[in-house]
Design an enzyme around this catalytic site. Structure first.
Site, PDB file in Angstrom:
ATOM      1  N   PHE A   1       0.827  -1.216   0.000  1.00 41.54           N
ATOM      2  CA  PHE A   1       0.000   0.000   0.000  1.00 41.54           C
ATOM      3  C   PHE A   1       0.857   1.261   0.000  1.00 41.54           C
ATOM      4  O   PHE A   1       0.384   2.327  -0.365  1.00 41.54           O
ATOM      5  CB  PHE A   1      -0.855   0.077   1.278  1.00 41.54           C
ATOM      6  CG  PHE A   1      -1.852  -1.012   1.477  1.00 41.54           C
ATOM      7  CD1 PHE A   1      -3.049  -1.014   0.789  1.00 41.54           C
ATOM      8  CD2 PHE A   1      -1.615  -2.034   2.389  1.00 41.54           C
ATOM      9  CE1 PHE A   1      -3.991  -2.010   1.006  1.00 41.54           C
ATOM     10  CE2 PHE A   1      -2.547  -3.027   2.615  1.00 41.54           C
ATOM     11  CZ  PHE A   1      -3.736  -3.024   1.923  1.00 41.54           C
TER      12      PHE A   1
ATOM     13  N   TYR B   1       1.326  10.924 -10.217  1.00 38.32           N
ATOM     14  CA  TYR B   1       0.835   9.887  -9.295  1.00 38.32           C
ATOM     15  C   TYR B   1       0.324   8.683 -10.093  1.00 38.32           C
ATOM     16  O   TYR B   1       0.689   7.535  -9.831  1.00 38.32           O
ATOM     17  CB  TYR B   1      -0.283  10.461  -8.411  1.00 38.32           C
ATOM     18  CG  TYR B   1      -1.221   9.421  -7.867  1.00 38.32           C
ATOM     19  CD1 TYR B   1      -0.856   8.603  -6.803  1.00 38.32           C
ATOM     20  CD2 TYR B   1      -2.476   9.203  -8.454  1.00 38.32           C
ATOM     21  CE1 TYR B   1      -1.712   7.622  -6.332  1.00 38.32           C
ATOM     22  CE2 TYR B   1      -3.331   8.225  -7.996  1.00 38.32           C
ATOM     23  CZ  TYR B   1      -2.954   7.438  -6.939  1.00 38.32           C
ATOM     24  OH  TYR B   1      -3.797   6.451  -6.486  1.00 38.32           O
TER      25      TYR B   1
ATOM     26  N   LYS C   1       1.660   4.517 -10.583  1.00 33.55           N
ATOM     27  CA  LYS C   1       0.862   3.279 -10.487  1.00 33.55           C
ATOM     28  C   LYS C   1       1.058   2.451 -11.759  1.00 33.55           C
ATOM     29  O   LYS C   1       1.225   1.222 -11.701  1.00 33.55           O
ATOM     30  CB  LYS C   1      -0.620   3.619 -10.290  1.00 33.55           C
ATOM     31  CG  LYS C   1      -0.940   4.312  -8.975  1.00 33.55           C
ATOM     32  CD  LYS C   1      -0.728   3.374  -7.793  1.00 33.55           C
ATOM     33  CE  LYS C   1      -1.032   4.009  -6.472  1.00 33.55           C
ATOM     34  NZ  LYS C   1      -0.580   3.220  -5.314  1.00 33.55           N
TER      35      LYS C   1
ATOM     36  N   SER D   1      -4.684   1.591  -9.269  1.00 29.71           N
ATOM     37  CA  SER D   1      -5.781   2.561  -9.307  1.00 29.71           C
ATOM     38  C   SER D   1      -6.444   2.576 -10.672  1.00 29.71           C
ATOM     39  O   SER D   1      -5.781   2.385 -11.711  1.00 29.71           O
ATOM     40  CB  SER D   1      -5.202   3.943  -9.012  1.00 29.71           C
ATOM     41  OG  SER D   1      -6.128   4.935  -9.361  1.00 29.71           O
TER      42      SER D   1
HETATM   43  N1  UFG Z   1     -15.331  16.667  -6.538  1.00 30.64           N
HETATM   44  C1  UFG Z   1     -16.042  17.826  -6.294  1.00 30.64           C
HETATM   45  N2  UFG Z   1     -15.611  18.639  -5.271  1.00 30.64           N
HETATM   46  C2  UFG Z   1     -14.530  18.348  -4.493  1.00 30.64           C
HETATM   47  C3  UFG Z   1     -13.810  17.143  -4.755  1.00 30.64           C
HETATM   48  C4  UFG Z   1     -14.250  16.336  -5.794  1.00 30.64           C
HETATM   49  O1  UFG Z   1     -17.023  18.130  -6.971  1.00 30.64           O
HETATM   50  O2  UFG Z   1     -14.201  19.150  -3.597  1.00 30.64           O
HETATM   51  C5  UFG Z   1     -15.803  15.775  -7.606  1.00 30.64           C
HETATM   52  C6  UFG Z   1     -14.781  15.536  -8.721  1.00 30.64           C
HETATM   53  O3  UFG Z   1     -14.879  16.556  -9.694  1.00 30.64           O
HETATM   54  C7  UFG Z   1     -15.188  14.148  -9.223  1.00 30.64           C
HETATM   55  C8  UFG Z   1     -15.709  13.438  -7.960  1.00 30.64           C
HETATM   56  O4  UFG Z   1     -16.023  14.487  -7.046  1.00 30.64           O
HETATM   57  O5  UFG Z   1     -16.253  14.251 -10.136  1.00 30.64           O
HETATM   58  C9  UFG Z   1     -14.692  12.509  -7.316  1.00 30.64           C
HETATM   59  O6  UFG Z   1     -13.471  13.227  -7.076  1.00 30.64           O
HETATM   60  P1  UFG Z   1     -12.328  12.648  -6.112  1.00 30.64           P
HETATM   61  O7  UFG Z   1     -11.256  13.684  -6.040  1.00 30.64           O
HETATM   62  O8  UFG Z   1     -12.923  12.185  -4.822  1.00 30.64           O
HETATM   63  O9  UFG Z   1     -11.831  11.336  -6.866  1.00 30.64           O
HETATM   64  P2  UFG Z   1     -11.247  11.158  -8.348  1.00 30.64           P
HETATM   65  O10 UFG Z   1     -12.195  10.260  -9.063  1.00 30.64           O
HETATM   66  O11 UFG Z   1     -10.891  12.439  -8.975  1.00 30.64           O
HETATM   67  O12 UFG Z   1      -9.880  10.415  -8.038  1.00 30.64           O
HETATM   68  C10 UFG Z   1      -9.879   9.163  -7.409  1.00 30.64           C
HETATM   69  C11 UFG Z   1      -8.660   9.045  -6.511  1.00 30.64           C
HETATM   70  C12 UFG Z   1      -7.396   9.010  -7.302  1.00 30.64           C
HETATM   71  C13 UFG Z   1      -7.479   7.982  -8.360  1.00 30.64           C
HETATM   72  C14 UFG Z   1      -8.723   8.135  -9.195  1.00 30.64           C
HETATM   73  C15 UFG Z   1      -8.870   6.937 -10.078  1.00 30.64           C
HETATM   74  O13 UFG Z   1      -8.595  10.131  -5.622  1.00 30.64           O
HETATM   75  O14 UFG Z   1      -6.344   8.645  -6.439  1.00 30.64           O
HETATM   76  O15 UFG Z   1      -9.881   8.181  -8.356  1.00 30.64           O
HETATM   77  O16 UFG Z   1      -9.890   7.059 -10.956  1.00 30.64           O
HETATM   78  F1  UFG Z   1      -6.403   8.106  -9.170  1.00 30.64           F
END
Ligand code: UFG
Length: 338
Positions: free
Chosen positions: A80, A149, A153, A124
């Protein structure tokens, strides 16, 4: 099995540790605590009612790793440990490549020297890139990553796959996580990001307890049912159980397999926020903000390979994820640093 968890004090590692013990395995944790806390290990011990062996060391420290492998006859490793903040990786690419690749190389060399040849890796869904269709299947070719990042991976997957070619006794399971959220139902362990969270659920949780003022919803003009981004959110306890099954699989096979860990269901940002407010009876104020650079409209997993190979599928729903996250956040308003 005796299983080494690198980064075992972190969010996914700590939950996996609990599930491994529940399944009768013996986990040993190595963690340098740069992005985690020894308190999470004390909490694990409280949940399972026994002590968990813990080494404070950096996985890139060859001497320390040799000593850990000399002192323990491991059957398998779950890797991890690694830096994981997407935005930070863009501003500090060298640090990300150095850290994530060095730790993996030192770990694999130490494993090889000690004849330990089974590894489960935290990969991921980011490795898929922005595919033209959903759901994402393991046989889809990677379309490249949008940040360092993600590339670490991708590269680690290649390093581990290469090892199975060079030495056919190796067994590698590359678990591609979708969006892990939630917390253990005891409320004792959960996600404890440092600083202002980047990810949606930890941000929502901090808004719900009043620590942050409001959520910014990044874009409501995506081609999705309500215009906000769609992701496959998966409960961290389901994810942890997937790792237990992956270790069992690795024990009986050689070669490498890529396996998605997701639910197969996509939920929008507003689905998640509305469910969170409803099940927890709290308000989560939000505003619509511009799209976040690098974000994609929609992704979710095809989880059928995990079911076929591991006999695993997610059991918890979005309501469970929201309820369990809020329980941890309310019981630990300052995370592990109370
Ligand atoms: N979002 C918001 N506001 C915020 C944060 C996120 O609207 O403050 C939205 C983003 O635009 C997206 C969704 O919520 O539509 C999910 O966003 P996250 O940041 O929670 O997750 P991501 O899908 O962007 O990223 C995650 C992991 C990464 C990984 C990726 C793989 O955080 O480590 O999934 O698909 F690489």
């Amino acid at each position: 099995m005796k299983i080494l968890l690198t980064g075992g004090a972190g969010f996914i590692g700590s939950h996996t540790c609990v599930e491994l013990i529940n399944a009768g395995h013996t986990p040993v944790i190595v963690d340098n605590f740069i992005n985690s806390s020894a308190e999470s290990v004390r909490r694990i011990e409280k949940i399972v009612g026994r002590s968990v062996p813990l080494y404070e060391a950096d996985v890139s420290d060859r001497e320390a790793m040799n000593r850990i492998f000399d002192e323990n006859a491991f059957d398998c490793v779950i890797h991890f440990a690694g830096l994981k903040a997407v935005g930070e990786s863009v501003s500090q690419p060298l640090r990300y490549y150095r850290n994530n690749l060095d730790t993996t190389l030192t770990l694999c060399e130490t494993m090889q020297a000690h004849g330990v040849k089974k590894i489960v890796f935290s990969s991921s869904a980011t490795v898929y890139g922005n595919q033209p269709e959903v759901p994402y299947r393991e046989d889809m070719q990677s379309l490249g990553c949008t940040n360092p990042y993600g590339w670490t991976k991708y590269m680690i997957e290649k390093i581990l796959e290469g090892q199975t070619v060079a030495d056919p006794e190796w067994s590698v399971v590359l678990l591609r996580y979708f969006n892990p959220i939630g917390a253990h139902e005891s409320g004792l362990i959960g996600e404890d990001p440092s600083g202002i969270p980047n990810n949606l659920m930890p941000y929502v949780a901090k808004v719900a307890v009043g620590e942050l003022k409001q959520l910014s919803v990044f874009g409501n003009d995506y081609p999705t049912p309500d215009g906000t981004g769609v992701r496959d959110y998966i409960h961290v306890v389901d994810l942890a159980r997937g790792h237990v099954k992956a270790c069992d699989y690795a024990a009986g096979h050689t070669g490498s397999e890529i396996i998605n860990l997701g639910t197969g269901h996509g939920y929008s940002v507003l689905d998640l926020v509305n469910t969170f407010m409803k099940v927890n009876n709290v308000n989560v104020p939000y505003v619509i903000a511009p799209r976040r650079p690098g974000d994609i409209a929609e992704n979710y997993a095809d989880p059928s390979k995990a079911k076929a190979l591991l006999g695993w599928e997610a059991e918890k729903n979005l309501e469970d994820m929201c309820r369990d996250t809020y329980r941890f956040q309310s019981q630990n308003p300052k995370g592990y640093h109370t």
